[in-house]
Design an enzyme around this catalytic site. Structure first.
Site, PDB file in Angstrom:
ATOM      1  N   ASP A 150      -1.313  -7.326  -5.475  1.00 23.41           N
ATOM      2  CA  ASP A 150      -2.633  -7.220  -4.850  1.00 23.41           C
ATOM      3  C   ASP A 150      -2.586  -7.992  -3.528  1.00 23.41           C
ATOM      4  O   ASP A 150      -2.368  -9.201  -3.529  1.00 23.41           O
ATOM      5  CB  ASP A 150      -3.679  -7.821  -5.807  1.00 23.41           C
ATOM      6  CG  ASP A 150      -5.091  -7.716  -5.251  1.00 23.41           C
ATOM      7  OD1 ASP A 150      -5.252  -7.320  -4.072  1.00 23.41           O
ATOM      8  OD2 ASP A 150      -6.028  -8.041  -6.001  1.00 23.41           O
ATOM      9  N   ILE A 151      -2.810  -7.309  -2.427  1.00 20.08           N
ATOM     10  CA  ILE A 151      -2.701  -7.953  -1.113  1.00 20.08           C
ATOM     11  C   ILE A 151      -3.713  -9.096  -0.960  1.00 20.08           C
ATOM     12  O   ILE A 151      -3.514 -10.021  -0.161  1.00 20.08           O
ATOM     13  CB  ILE A 151      -2.843  -6.920   0.037  1.00 20.08           C
ATOM     14  CG1 ILE A 151      -2.624  -7.558   1.407  1.00 20.08           C
ATOM     15  CG2 ILE A 151      -4.170  -6.222   0.012  1.00 20.08           C
ATOM     16  CD1 ILE A 151      -1.280  -8.121   1.655  1.00 20.08           C
ATOM     17  N   ASP A 191       2.176  -2.022  -4.315  1.00 17.25           N
ATOM     18  CA  ASP A 191       0.821  -1.457  -4.293  1.00 17.25           C
ATOM     19  C   ASP A 191       0.063  -2.093  -5.462  1.00 17.25           C
ATOM     20  O   ASP A 191       0.673  -2.649  -6.377  1.00 17.25           O
ATOM     21  CB  ASP A 191       0.890   0.073  -4.475  1.00 17.25           C
ATOM     22  CG  ASP A 191      -0.369   0.790  -4.006  1.00 17.25           C
ATOM     23  OD1 ASP A 191      -0.323   1.429  -2.932  1.00 17.25           O
ATOM     24  OD2 ASP A 191      -1.404   0.703  -4.698  1.00 17.25           O
ATOM     25  N   GLY A 222       0.860  -1.199   0.000  1.00 16.30           N
ATOM     26  CA  GLY A 222       0.000   0.000   0.000  1.00 16.30           C
ATOM     27  C   GLY A 222       0.885   1.235   0.000  1.00 16.30           C
ATOM     28  O   GLY A 222       0.546   2.277   0.576  1.00 16.30           O
ATOM     29  N   TYR A 278     -15.333   0.132   8.658  1.00 15.93           N
ATOM     30  CA  TYR A 278     -13.895   0.409   8.801  1.00 15.93           C
ATOM     31  C   TYR A 278     -13.461   0.200  10.254  1.00 15.93           C
ATOM     32  O   TYR A 278     -12.479  -0.498  10.536  1.00 15.93           O
ATOM     33  CB  TYR A 278     -13.646   1.848   8.351  1.00 15.93           C
ATOM     34  CG  TYR A 278     -12.241   2.363   8.500  1.00 15.93           C
ATOM     35  CD1 TYR A 278     -11.185   1.830   7.763  1.00 15.93           C
ATOM     36  CD2 TYR A 278     -11.967   3.427   9.361  1.00 15.93           C
ATOM     37  CE1 TYR A 278      -9.893   2.340   7.890  1.00 15.93           C
ATOM     38  CE2 TYR A 278     -10.681   3.950   9.480  1.00 15.93           C
ATOM     39  CZ  TYR A 278      -9.654   3.403   8.738  1.00 15.93           C
ATOM     40  OH  TYR A 278      -8.383   3.916   8.861  1.00 15.93           O
ATOM     41  N   LYS A 314     -10.932  -2.591  11.894  1.00 18.58           N
ATOM     42  CA  LYS A 314      -9.735  -2.222  12.659  1.00 18.58           C
ATOM     43  C   LYS A 314      -9.781  -2.863  14.051  1.00 18.58           C
ATOM     44  O   LYS A 314      -8.769  -3.330  14.568  1.00 18.58           O
ATOM     45  CB  LYS A 314      -9.610  -0.701  12.771  1.00 18.58           C
ATOM     46  CG  LYS A 314      -9.260   0.004  11.467  1.00 18.58           C
ATOM     47  CD  LYS A 314      -7.907  -0.413  10.932  1.00 18.58           C
ATOM     48  CE  LYS A 314      -7.512   0.345   9.674  1.00 18.58           C
ATOM     49  NZ  LYS A 314      -6.284  -0.188   9.049  1.00 18.58           N
TER      50      LYS A 314
HETATM   51  P1  NAD Z   1      -4.535   5.372   1.221  1.00 15.75           P
HETATM   52  O1  NAD Z   1      -5.898   5.040   0.773  1.00 15.75           O
HETATM   53  O2  NAD Z   1      -3.986   6.713   0.927  1.00 15.75           O
HETATM   54  O3  NAD Z   1      -3.504   4.304   0.672  1.00 15.75           O
HETATM   55  C1  NAD Z   1      -3.781   2.920   0.628  1.00 15.75           C
HETATM   56  C2  NAD Z   1      -2.970   2.331  -0.500  1.00 15.75           C
HETATM   57  O4  NAD Z   1      -3.297   0.942  -0.558  1.00 15.75           O
HETATM   58  C3  NAD Z   1      -3.298   2.937  -1.872  1.00 15.75           C
HETATM   59  O5  NAD Z   1      -2.129   3.352  -2.530  1.00 15.75           O
HETATM   60  C4  NAD Z   1      -3.974   1.806  -2.617  1.00 15.75           C
HETATM   61  O6  NAD Z   1      -3.700   1.782  -4.005  1.00 15.75           O
HETATM   62  C5  NAD Z   1      -3.374   0.587  -1.923  1.00 15.75           C
HETATM   63  N1  NAD Z   1      -4.207  -0.591  -2.095  1.00 15.75           N
HETATM   64  C6  NAD Z   1      -5.567  -0.652  -2.135  1.00 15.75           C
HETATM   65  N2  NAD Z   1      -5.956  -1.901  -2.365  1.00 15.75           N
HETATM   66  C7  NAD Z   1      -4.851  -2.655  -2.483  1.00 15.75           C
HETATM   67  C8  NAD Z   1      -4.619  -4.036  -2.731  1.00 15.75           C
HETATM   68  N3  NAD Z   1      -5.640  -4.867  -2.931  1.00 15.75           N
HETATM   69  N4  NAD Z   1      -3.348  -4.481  -2.777  1.00 15.75           N
HETATM   70  C9  NAD Z   1      -2.316  -3.616  -2.597  1.00 15.75           C
HETATM   71  N5  NAD Z   1      -2.471  -2.292  -2.367  1.00 15.75           N
HETATM   72  C10 NAD Z   1      -3.725  -1.823  -2.316  1.00 15.75           C
HETATM   73  O7  NAD Z   1      -4.497   5.084   2.797  1.00 15.75           O
HETATM   74  P2  NAD Z   1      -3.500   5.697   3.874  1.00 15.75           P
HETATM   75  O8  NAD Z   1      -4.112   6.947   4.387  1.00 15.75           O
HETATM   76  O9  NAD Z   1      -2.123   5.727   3.378  1.00 15.75           O
HETATM   77  O10 NAD Z   1      -3.673   4.626   5.042  1.00 15.75           O
HETATM   78  C11 NAD Z   1      -2.805   3.532   5.171  1.00 15.75           C
HETATM   79  C12 NAD Z   1      -3.254   2.726   6.384  1.00 15.75           C
HETATM   80  O11 NAD Z   1      -3.254   3.572   7.542  1.00 15.75           O
HETATM   81  C13 NAD Z   1      -4.662   2.157   6.283  1.00 15.75           C
HETATM   82  O12 NAD Z   1      -4.674   0.893   6.898  1.00 15.75           O
HETATM   83  C14 NAD Z   1      -5.499   3.112   7.072  1.00 15.75           C
HETATM   84  O13 NAD Z   1      -6.619   2.482   7.624  1.00 15.75           O
HETATM   85  C15 NAD Z   1      -4.530   3.538   8.145  1.00 15.75           C
HETATM   86  N6  NAD Z   1      -4.876   4.851   8.709  1.00 15.75           N
HETATM   87  C16 NAD Z   1      -4.740   5.985   7.958  1.00 15.75           C
HETATM   88  C17 NAD Z   1      -5.091   7.211   8.511  1.00 15.75           C
HETATM   89  C18 NAD Z   1      -4.953   8.488   7.722  1.00 15.75           C
HETATM   90  O14 NAD Z   1      -5.406   9.550   8.199  1.00 15.75           O
HETATM   91  N7  NAD Z   1      -4.340   8.490   6.542  1.00 15.75           N
HETATM   92  C19 NAD Z   1      -5.570   7.264   9.829  1.00 15.75           C
HETATM   93  C20 NAD Z   1      -5.738   6.087  10.543  1.00 15.75           C
HETATM   94  C21 NAD Z   1      -5.358   4.882   9.980  1.00 15.75           C
HETATM   95  C1  AKB Z   2     -10.295   8.105   8.047  1.00 11.62           C
HETATM   96  O1  AKB Z   2     -10.795   9.226   8.190  1.00 11.62           O
HETATM   97  O2  AKB Z   2     -10.907   7.110   7.634  1.00 11.62           O
HETATM   98  C2  AKB Z   2      -8.858   7.934   8.466  1.00 11.62           C
HETATM   99  C3  AKB Z   2      -8.770   7.442   9.863  1.00 11.62           C
HETATM  100  C4  AKB Z   2      -8.810   8.405  10.984  1.00 11.62           C
HETATM  101  O3  AKB Z   2      -8.701   6.263  10.095  1.00 11.62           O
HETATM  102  N1  AKB Z   2      -8.167   9.153   8.258  1.00 11.62           N
END
Ligand code: NAD
Ligand code: AKB
Length: 313
Positions: free
Chosen positions: A52-53, A34, A8, A142, A146
């Site tokens: 693909d995960i 990714d 990802g 979601y 988690k």
């Molecule tokens: P994002 O959506 O920006 O990035 C996720 C990436 O995963 C994307 O590049 C997408 O192409 C890739 N992806 C989707 N499906 C896939 C698959 N089947 N195989 C491989 N790759 C795949 O998300 P992010 O904000 O970078 O978040 C990353 C992690 O952190 C997530 O688990 C999210 O729940 C967690 N998180 C993020 C935030 C935030 O504010 N960004 C907050 C809390 C938790």
């Molecule tokens: C979302 O809004 O879904 C994320 C998170 C806090 O997990 N940024």
């Protein structure tokens, strides 16, 4: 030098995490992967693999044949997108985690980072300064994924000694890559409109307080947690990580100190109910006590940095 994979890697966190991990461990040691065809320019200096995960066998073969020791599993659907595709969100958010936990259980992978979220909390959770251990009844798919993920991480640690580490990230604010479908995305989008000089329509109401953090702090927390001695990592579900807390109105007021003509209006949509079910602020005492966590960016510093760095096309 551990061989590392970030799954990802093209997302909001992935790009910045790959950049920092490559600085720390060397460009060739950190594989970015990714589902996207194209590797973003910011991480094109090192190895990239489309994967693909959900394809369990493909992932297993890649990790085993490349002797990967550390996995950062970031691929997921975030809160707003997940509500539109609940079945797929559950599949994506859970299946990949089991694939990686099983590889560690079998001894191939030595250490895992898997992010959780403030979304594990729900409407019955105490909203202010939410403690590490409290009522957790998430009301989004979601959040449910988690929370289930956290339980499985702790289970694999207790039962199979899998070294899995996790943070409950708050909303993350960054300028190198855009957010991917979350409820906290407004706090990034707002800076693009402010820089363009056009009004911003916020999808949350003006007094919706949420925990937030600048990306540099989140990346530092991730790298610090992964580098902490095993005995210091006392929580194997996921650590509360709070950063700061603000409302859209407070953020707009801070932006107006730099850009006095900036305008915001409010049109709450389905994401308001998600935000209302999440904490206003988070108690991160356990992370502070166990592995010396401390965030550095306050609201003023975030606003100044974002207005300085955000590029509009
Ligand atoms: P994002 O959506 O920006 O990035 C996720 C990436 O995963 C994307 O590049 C997408 O192409 C890739 N992806 C989707 N499906 C896939 C698959 N089947 N195989 C491989 N790759 C795949 O998300 P992010 O904000 O970078 O978040 C990353 C992690 O952190 C997530 O688990 C999210 O729940 C967690 N998180 C993020 C935030 C935030 O504010 N960004 C907050 C809390 C938790
Ligand atoms: C979302 O809004 O879904 C994320 C998170 C806090 O997990 N940024």
């Amino acid at each position: 030098m551990p061989k590392i994979i970030v799954i990802g890697a093209c997302g909001q966190i992935g790009i910045e995490l790959v950049i920092e991990l490559r600085k720390k461990y060397g460009v060739t040691e950190v594989f970015a992967t990714d589902i996207k065809d194209e590797c973003p320019a910011l991480i094109a200096n090192g190895p990239y693999q489309k994967m693909d995960i959900i394809d369990r066998e493909d992932i297993r073969e890649f990790i085993i044949s490349n002797s990967i020791q550390e996995v950062y599993l970031l691929a997921a659907l975030l809160s707003a997108t997940a509500e539109r595709k609940p079945d797929f969100a559950w599949k994506l958010n859970m299946e990949g985690l089991f694939t990686i936990l099983d590889l560690a259980k079998e001894g191939y992978v030595k250490k895992i980072f898997w992010p959780s979220s403030i979304a594990v909390f729900g409407p019955t959770t105490p909203l202010d300064n939410t403690p590490q251990y409290t009522v957790m009844e998430p009301s989004t798919v979601y959040g449910i994924s988690k929370q289930a993920g956290e339980r499985w991480c702790e289970y694999y640690f207790n039962r199979f000694n899998v070294d899995v580490r996790s943070l409950r990230y708050p909303g993350l604010i960054s300028y190198k890559s855009l957010p991917g479908g979350g409820t906290t995305d407004y706090a990034v989008d707002i800076f693009y409109k402010a820089k363009e000089g056009v009004p911003f329509t916020c999808f949350l109401s003006e007094n919706t307080a949420l925990p937030m953090m600048f990306m540099d702090d989140a990346i530092k927390a991730t790298i610090d947690l992964m580098a902490a001695p095993t005995e210091k990592v006392k929580i194997r579900s996921s650590y509360n990580l709070g950063g700061i807390s603000f409302t859209p109105k407070e953020l707009a007021e801070e932006i107006r100190k730099e850009l006095p003509n900036f305008n915001i209006n409010y049109e709450p949509d389905f994401r308001q109910a998600i935000a209302d079910s999440w904490p206003n602020s988070i108690d991160e005492t356990h992370a502070q006590n166990d592995w010396n966590w401390k965030h550095t960016f306050d609201l003023k510093a975030i606003v100044k940095t974002m207005l300085d760095k955000v590029k509009i096309s």
